[in-house]
Motif scaffolding. Structure first.
Motif, PDB file in Angstrom:
ATOM      1  N   VAL A   1       0.834  -1.196   0.000  1.00 50.14           N
ATOM      2  CA  VAL A   1       0.000   0.000   0.000  1.00 50.14           C
ATOM      3  C   VAL A   1       0.872   1.249   0.000  1.00 50.14           C
ATOM      4  O   VAL A   1       0.621   2.214  -0.734  1.00 50.14           O
ATOM      5  CB  VAL A   1      -0.938  -0.003   1.225  1.00 50.14           C
ATOM      6  CG1 VAL A   1      -1.758   1.280   1.267  1.00 50.14           C
ATOM      7  CG2 VAL A   1      -1.852  -1.218   1.195  1.00 50.14           C
ATOM      8  N   ALA A   2       1.915   1.249   0.830  1.00 45.23           N
ATOM      9  CA  ALA A   2       2.811   2.402   0.910  1.00 45.23           C
ATOM     10  C   ALA A   2       3.505   2.660  -0.416  1.00 45.23           C
ATOM     11  O   ALA A   2       3.647   3.818  -0.850  1.00 45.23           O
ATOM     12  CB  ALA A   2       3.853   2.185   2.010  1.00 45.23           C
ATOM     13  N   TRP A   3       3.952   1.585  -1.103  1.00 47.57           N
ATOM     14  CA  TRP A   3       4.585   1.750  -2.415  1.00 47.57           C
ATOM     15  C   TRP A   3       3.658   2.483  -3.378  1.00 47.57           C
ATOM     16  O   TRP A   3       4.048   3.414  -4.082  1.00 47.57           O
ATOM     17  CB  TRP A   3       4.947   0.399  -3.014  1.00 47.57           C
ATOM     18  CG  TRP A   3       6.150  -0.314  -2.469  1.00 47.57           C
ATOM     19  CD1 TRP A   3       6.190  -1.619  -2.060  1.00 47.57           C
ATOM     20  CD2 TRP A   3       7.486   0.192  -2.313  1.00 47.57           C
ATOM     21  NE1 TRP A   3       7.461  -1.943  -1.637  1.00 47.57           N
ATOM     22  CE2 TRP A   3       8.280  -0.852  -1.787  1.00 47.57           C
ATOM     23  CE3 TRP A   3       8.082   1.418  -2.560  1.00 47.57           C
ATOM     24  CZ2 TRP A   3       9.630  -0.704  -1.505  1.00 47.57           C
ATOM     25  CZ3 TRP A   3       9.437   1.577  -2.277  1.00 47.57           C
ATOM     26  CH2 TRP A   3      10.181   0.522  -1.766  1.00 47.57           C
ATOM     27  N   MET A   4       2.384   2.035  -3.428  1.00 51.75           N
ATOM     28  CA  MET A   4       1.461   2.579  -4.419  1.00 51.75           C
ATOM     29  C   MET A   4       1.048   4.021  -4.099  1.00 51.75           C
ATOM     30  O   MET A   4       0.925   4.847  -5.006  1.00 51.75           O
ATOM     31  CB  MET A   4       0.213   1.690  -4.532  1.00 51.75           C
ATOM     32  CG  MET A   4       0.470   0.326  -5.163  1.00 51.75           C
ATOM     33  SD  MET A   4       1.385   0.368  -6.732  1.00 51.75           S
ATOM     34  CE  MET A   4       0.452   1.537  -7.694  1.00 51.75           C
ATOM     35  N   ILE A   5       0.826   4.328  -2.827  1.00 47.96           N
ATOM     36  CA  ILE A   5       0.471   5.701  -2.473  1.00 47.96           C
ATOM     37  C   ILE A   5       1.639   6.643  -2.772  1.00 47.96           C
ATOM     38  O   ILE A   5       1.459   7.751  -3.306  1.00 47.96           O
ATOM     39  CB  ILE A   5       0.062   5.797  -0.992  1.00 47.96           C
ATOM     40  CG1 ILE A   5      -1.239   5.009  -0.750  1.00 47.96           C
ATOM     41  CG2 ILE A   5      -0.109   7.250  -0.566  1.00 47.96           C
ATOM     42  CD1 ILE A   5      -2.439   5.537  -1.498  1.00 47.96           C
ATOM     43  N   ALA A   6       2.861   6.206  -2.437  1.00 46.37           N
ATOM     44  CA  ALA A   6       4.043   7.030  -2.741  1.00 46.37           C
ATOM     45  C   ALA A   6       4.195   7.219  -4.241  1.00 46.37           C
ATOM     46  O   ALA A   6       4.550   8.311  -4.717  1.00 46.37           O
ATOM     47  CB  ALA A   6       5.295   6.383  -2.153  1.00 46.37           C
ATOM     48  N   ALA A   7       3.910   6.168  -5.021  1.00 47.71           N
ATOM     49  CA  ALA A   7       3.986   6.274  -6.479  1.00 47.71           C
ATOM     50  C   ALA A   7       2.957   7.266  -7.003  1.00 47.71           C
ATOM     51  O   ALA A   7       3.241   8.077  -7.894  1.00 47.71           O
ATOM     52  CB  ALA A   7       3.759   4.900  -7.108  1.00 47.71           C
TER      53      ALA A   7
END
Length: 299
Positions: free
Chosen positions: A152-158
């Motif tokens: 989830v963190a990867w995608m929100i940061a992306a």
């Protein structure tokens, strides 16, 4: 006002990028994330370079232009493409697409907070509709995603990175065409990701790739890093950031639905309700505004 040509471009882009999400999931079954990104991005950039060269445009940037390209490439290429591929590895491809395409919401909010973008009533409706759609689409995944906070963190940061990149690209003073800048961003980005792949991941063995794997790689090169990039960066330069961002909100729906056929991810009832809200968000920013009636004059 958006033109008919831009509308057709948006339709093509929605289909291309929507199907790309399950295609990436297929590729990651046999290839590590950074090698996948580096290889498809580099080959796609070479194809774009050859295409742009046939148009007899100036292709080679000066030193100052190269610095601008590198600055734009950090959020648009390194940030979005690298962070999102780690997110796809952790999450179902359809759900990763949904999280990634919270980008329009961040584009509007960051644009208003730091770039003086005006939030019109239409944009407010679009943001609320998009937020409801994202919430519905994530409903089924909330419990399972509590065990996958990294994805989830990867995608929100992306998504945040892409939003910042879209705003920067709109405001950049470009002396090369937007499409040539896109090619160079991809080339520089692929070389950087390639260095990271060599340093961090095992060398892949292409001889073991299945036919499905080769098809997904070809799709990444020719479609995701080929035609779709030309369409997106052309529109991102010409349309207001809120409009270009919200107009691609249908992509995660295409990704969620196409994932059923390609990787067996079955959509739920929330997906269908969310489709209506996504269509509302898109219509809010793309529907032609009503022209004001001419003032009455004395006879």
């Amino acid at each position: 006002m958006i033109s008919r040509r831009q509308l057709w471009g948006l339709l093509a882009l929605t289909l291309m990028w929507g199907v790309n999400w399950p295609m990436m999931k297929l590729s990651l079954q046999q290839l590590t994330p950074l090698y996948f990104r580096a290889s498809t991005m580099f080959l796609g950039a070479l194809c774009l370079f050859a295409y742009m060269a046939t148009r007899k445009e100036r292709m080679w940037p000066t030193g100052k232009e190269l610095m601008t390209i590198a600055a734009l490439g950090v959020p648009n290429i390194l940030g979005w493409h690298t962070l999102s591929i780690f997110g796809v590895q952790e999450l179902a491809s359809g759900r990763a697409a949904i999280l990634g395409f919270t980008m329009p919401i961040f584009t509007v909010l960051i644009g208003a907070a730091f770039f003086g973008e005006r939030i019109t009533p239409r944009v407010r409706v679009a943001v609320v509709s998009a937020a409801i759609a994202v919430g519905l689409l994530l409903w089924h995944e909330l419990q399972s995603m509590t065990g996958r906070p990294v994805g989830v963190a990867w995608m929100i940061a992306a998504a945040i990175s892409w939003a910042i990149g879209t705003l920067m690209f709109r405001r950049a003073h470009l002396t090369l065409s937007a499409l040539v800048v896109t090619v160079w961003m991809l080339l520089l980005g692929s070389l950087t990701v390639g260095v990271l792949a060599i340093a961090l991941e095992p060398v892949p063995a292409p001889v073991s790739f299945t036919p499905a794997m080769w098809v997904s790689l070809a799709y990444g090169v020719l479609i995701n890093y080929g035609a779709a990039q030309l369409i997106w960066f052309g529109m991102a330069r010409d349309l207001p950031p809120a409009t270009s961002a919200m107009s691609v909100m249908a992509i995660p729906l295409v990704g969620t639905l196409s994932a059923t056929a390609l990787v067996g991810e079955v959509p739920h009832w929330q997906d269908w309700i969310a489709m209506g809200f996504v269509m509302m968000a898109i219509a809010s920013v793309l529907w032609p505004a009503r022209r004001a009636a001419p003032p009455l004059t004395a006879q």
